[in-house]
Design a protein around this motif. Structure first.
Motif, PDB file in Angstrom:
ATOM      1  N   VAL A   1       3.781   1.301  -1.958  1.00 55.28           N
ATOM      2  CA  VAL A   1       3.625   0.832  -3.350  1.00 55.28           C
ATOM      3  C   VAL A   1       2.647   1.692  -4.147  1.00 55.28           C
ATOM      4  N   GLU A   2       1.792   2.434  -3.452  1.00 54.45           N
ATOM      5  CA  GLU A   2       0.842   3.322  -4.134  1.00 54.45           C
ATOM      6  C   GLU A   2       1.438   4.694  -4.417  1.00 54.45           C
ATOM      7  N   HIS A   3       2.590   4.965  -3.830  1.00 56.89           N
ATOM      8  CA  HIS A   3       3.204   6.281  -4.025  1.00 56.89           C
ATOM      9  C   HIS A   3       3.473   6.485  -5.515  1.00 56.89           C
TER      10      HIS A   3
ATOM     11  N   GLY B   1       3.600  -1.848   5.275  1.00 49.28           N
ATOM     12  CA  GLY B   1       3.366  -1.253   3.964  1.00 49.28           C
ATOM     13  C   GLY B   1       3.240   0.258   3.947  1.00 49.28           C
ATOM     14  N   MET B   2       3.065   0.853   5.125  1.00 51.03           N
ATOM     15  CA  MET B   2       2.932   2.306   5.176  1.00 51.03           C
ATOM     16  C   MET B   2       4.301   2.942   5.384  1.00 51.03           C
ATOM     17  N   GLY B   3       4.531   4.085   4.715  1.00 46.13           N
ATOM     18  CA  GLY B   3       5.828   4.728   4.796  1.00 46.13           C
ATOM     19  C   GLY B   3       5.814   6.012   5.613  1.00 46.13           C
TER      20      GLY B   3
ATOM     21  N   LYS C   1       4.945  12.654   9.259  1.00 48.60           N
ATOM     22  CA  LYS C   1       5.832  12.243   8.162  1.00 48.60           C
ATOM     23  C   LYS C   1       5.221  11.115   7.328  1.00 48.60           C
ATOM     24  N   ALA C   2       3.978  10.768   7.602  1.00 48.93           N
ATOM     25  CA  ALA C   2       3.357   9.657   6.877  1.00 48.93           C
ATOM     26  C   ALA C   2       3.214   9.995   5.395  1.00 48.93           C
ATOM     27  N   ILE C   3       3.557   9.037   4.534  1.00 44.69           N
ATOM     28  CA  ILE C   3       3.395   9.252   3.091  1.00 44.69           C
ATOM     29  C   ILE C   3       2.380   8.274   2.497  1.00 44.69           C
TER      30      ILE C   3
ATOM     31  N   TRP D   1      14.012   1.632  -1.246  1.00 43.71           N
ATOM     32  CA  TRP D   1      13.000   1.780  -2.291  1.00 43.71           C
ATOM     33  C   TRP D   1      13.487   2.707  -3.404  1.00 43.71           C
ATOM     34  N   GLY D   2      14.459   3.513  -3.094  1.00 45.74           N
ATOM     35  CA  GLY D   2      14.969   4.443  -4.108  1.00 45.74           C
ATOM     36  C   GLY D   2      14.332   5.818  -4.047  1.00 45.74           C
ATOM     37  N   MET D   3      13.460   6.041  -3.057  1.00 41.76           N
ATOM     38  CA  MET D   3      12.881   7.386  -2.891  1.00 41.76           C
ATOM     39  C   MET D   3      13.811   8.120  -1.930  1.00 41.76           C
ATOM     40  N   GLN D   4      14.880   8.653  -2.503  1.00 42.23           N
ATOM     41  CA  GLN D   4      15.971   9.096  -1.644  1.00 42.23           C
ATOM     42  C   GLN D   4      15.690  10.383  -0.883  1.00 42.23           C
ATOM     43  N   TRP D   5      14.739  11.185  -1.387  1.00 40.25           N
ATOM     44  CA  TRP D   5      14.432  12.405  -0.642  1.00 40.25           C
ATOM     45  C   TRP D   5      13.677  12.076   0.648  1.00 40.25           C
ATOM     46  N   LEU D   6      13.170  10.852   0.745  1.00 36.46           N
ATOM     47  CA  LEU D   6      12.419  10.445   1.930  1.00 36.46           C
ATOM     48  C   LEU D   6      13.276   9.620   2.905  1.00 36.46           C
TER      49      LEU D   6
END
Lengths: 518, 142
Positions: free
Chosen positions: A80-82, A53-55, A74-76, A40-45
């Motif tokens: 897609v809503e982040h 769908g949940m991260g 660790k749930a974020i 996804w490109g959220m590299q800190w995660l």
């Protein structure tokens, strides 16, 4: 666990470097189906685990049970809503995080090959018209309009033409090419096949740097699988050999031909006399990967409507270095550095104040926080004596020594210079020496200068101010006298550091005095 | 013809018919022998109808090709800007100590893991978000 749940974990090199493979194996052991997708490109995660769908991230082996039970801390939330994802306008990275990179079904289902199919229907002239209309400019750094380059190659005479993809992404702070090659290789291949259709080339080469083993592996695999789809266009991956300068297009062409990666003088333009002397399109990974979207129905108008002034469409921006939320952020041109670094990037990871930001890789200027209102746009950066380059942003906190970074810029240029032109080959070495002398507080007259016959030599040595004058002159010479961007742009980080943080060039002893005064 | 020369000639022959076969040939030879030495250069030059100086010029230009093999395991540490911003320079003294004579430490300019540095590479395996202890462990296991 009764029903089979699908767990998605990226197999991007960064996720793998952080233990994604072991994590995927642990989930598979629990009896769930694991899909290895792009990032996804959220590299800190990373490693980021996605279930329905949940991260969850950054996940470790200890989190596996809790993630499956839905009780992990660790749930974020929904990915897609982040805010990091929701704020982006993803075109080149529209599949990021959602498809399995080399899976042909996944690619087809998400609109893959539509651009190529349409390109084959409308033909060469119409393809070039659409690329021109979209306003797409080369994403490698120079920002040259892609359509004009294609038109030149299409108009050149000759039975053999080439499409060369520049995947020698050597700039520190950039990784968008790597993410495309590892996460969406078919998009790049499709873009190349469309370029081939437009200019009449049936052979493509992807010149990928050897520092990206995952990219080489995935591209090779993808090319084999889609051979029949892109035919009669053929494409091959070639591996670089650790020379930064081979990211310069003419040096890259020499390297592909099997020669030393020395820069060629232009003209002749590669568009007319490129690989093996034949007309050649040389485009960056991001440029070619943007093409399938542009060639899809209505794509050119959509692309051209985004952005500002002459910088159209979107730019995949890479947030790197000392930043809290690092990763890939694709958005239309026009966004300010302040938004990128603070609102999106969350400031430094160390929690200390931002001291400097380098935009555009090792050859880009160091930008001071006072200039953070500058908008992401080719022309606006040029006016500010800076460059967008490949869209990498490297953040430094206040512990950074900018004198040291300026020295490194010269040192890097010396290590990576191809040696063809004098300002770059020798100027960079002299630059390192000069910066060392300035930081040592000037220099005494040497044994030769004090000889009685040396009438014109100063007997007093040289003051740091005089050496700074010399460094400025040297930078001017490199800027205007070098053959390519390596020697020509190395002055940007050096001069911007000198201009914005002169105190970092002072001798150590004087710096201490300054602090005592304050 | 020595066995090595024979093997080099085989590798060169595998790439026959390719456009610009030099770099793929050199990569294969470097991979198999850990270096591209004078002996290999002579065979390549003969097969590609070049002078040995031409081949040596190419070999010596690129950081990935070495004239002499080094039997030690290699750990590449990224020391480019983004990793510097994340403190790689503070790890270097410890890394050198952990490596000692046994492991070859080399500098690489960018592995493309720029938001998660400091990073290192051993063979085709990458490591990111390294601190002093993690880097020492990577070096020990190399």
């Amino acid at each position: 666990m009764s029903e089979t749940r699908i767990v998605r974990i990226s197999d991007d090199a960064l996720a793998r470097a952080l233990g994604a493979d072991a994590l995927a194996a642990a989930f598979a052991n629990k009896g769930v189906e694991v899909h290895r997708t792009s990032s996804w490109g959220m590299q800190w995660l990373e490693p980021l685990v996605e279930i329905e769908g949940m991260g969850f991230g950054p996940a470790t082996l200890d989190d596996v049970d809790a993630i499956l039970a839905g009780t992990s801390s660790k749930a974020i939330g929904e990915i897609v809503e982040h805010p990091f994802i929701a704020r982006q306008q993803r075109l080149t990275f529209s599949r990021a995080g959602q498809t399995r990179p080399t899976n042909l079904d996944d690619y087809e289902e998400t609109g893959g090959w539509a651009g190529l199919r349409r390109a084959r229907q409308i033909g060469s002239e119409a393809i070039i018209e659409e690329v021109l209309a979209s306003g797409l400019r080369g994403r490698g750094g120079a920002g040259f309009p892609a359509g004009i380059k294609w038109k030149t190659v299409a108009g050149a005479a000759g039975p053999q033409k080439y499409i060369v993809c520049n995947a020698d992404e050597g700039d520190s702070g950039t990784f968008a090419d790597r993410m495309v090659m590892e996460g969406d290789p078919y998009a790049l291949i499709e873009g190349m096949a469309i370029a081939g259709e437009a200019v009449g080339a049936d052979q493509g080469y992807i010149y990928c740097r050897s520092e990206y083993p995952d990219s080489i592996r995935k591209l090779t695999e993808a090319l084999k699988l889609c051979e029949g789809i892109i035919a009669p266009f053929r494409c091959e991956v070639r591996t670089g050999a650790g020379a930064y300068v081979c990211g310069e297009e003419t040096s890259l062409l020499n390297s592909l031909e099997g020669k030393r990666g020395e820069v060629r003088a232009k003209p002749p333009l590669p568009a007319l006399e490129g690989l093996f002397g034949k007309p050649t399109v040389v485009n960056n990974v991001l440029t070619l990967s943007a093409v399938p979207h542009i060639l899809a129905e209505g794509g050119a108008a959509h692309y051209g409507a985004l952005g500002m002034d002459r910088s159209k469409g979107t730019m995949p921006i890479q947030l790197a270095g000392n930043i809290k939320h690092g990763g890939l952020f694709e958005t239309a041109f026009g966004i300010t550095l302040r938004e990128l670094i603070y609102d999106i990037g969350g400031g430094t990871e160390s929690g200390r104040p931002v001291k400097a930001v380098q935009v555009g890789g090792p050859l880009g200027a160091y930008i001071h926080p006072d200039q953070f209102d500058i908008r992401f746009d080719y022309e606006e950066y040029t006016v500010a004596d800076a460059l967008i380059g490949h869209g990498g942003i490297t953040v430094f906190d206040d512990t950074a020594d900018m004198g040291q970074m300026a020295r490194f810029a010269m040192e890097f240029c010396a290590a990576e210079s191809c040696g063809k032109c004098t300002p770059c080959r020798i100027g960079s070495i002299r630059g390192v020496e000069l910066i060392d002398r300035i930081r040592a507080g000037g220099r005494k007259a040497d044994a030769v200068e004090v000889l009685p016959v040396m009438h014109n030599a100063s007997k007093k040595g040289r003051l740091p101010e005089q050496d700074i004058g010399l460094l400025t002159d040297l930078c001017e010479t490199m800027k205007f006298g070098s053959l390519c961007a390596l020697g020509g742009f190395t002055p940007y980080p050096v001069m911007s550091a000198l201009k914005n943080w002169p105190e970092d060039f002072m001798p150590e002893s004087e710096k201490v005095l300054d602090r005592n005064d304050a | 013809m020595s066995t090595k020369e024979q093997r080099v000639a085989e590798i060169v022959a595998e790439h026959a018919g390719r456009e610009g076969p030099m770099l793929p040939i050199l990569h294969d030879i470097q991979h198999e022998f850990g270096c591209v030495d004078g002996e290999a250069e002579r065979v390549i030059a003969g097969a590609l109808n070049l002078s040995r100086a031409d081949v040596h010029g190419v070999v010596s230009f690129y950081h990935d090709f070495h004239e002499k093999a080094d039997p030690r395991p290699e750990v590449q540490i990224c020391r480019a800007e983004a990793c510097k911003a994340r403190g790689v320079e503070n790890l270097m003294a410890g890394a050198k100590q952990a490596a000692g004579e046994r492991v070859k430490l080399s500098t690489v300019y960018c592995l493309g893991l720029c938001s998660a540095g400091p990073s290192a590479r051993v063979g085709d395996t990458l490591h990111a978000r390294l601190d002093a202890a993690a880097l020492a462990k990577v070096i020990e296991n190399a």
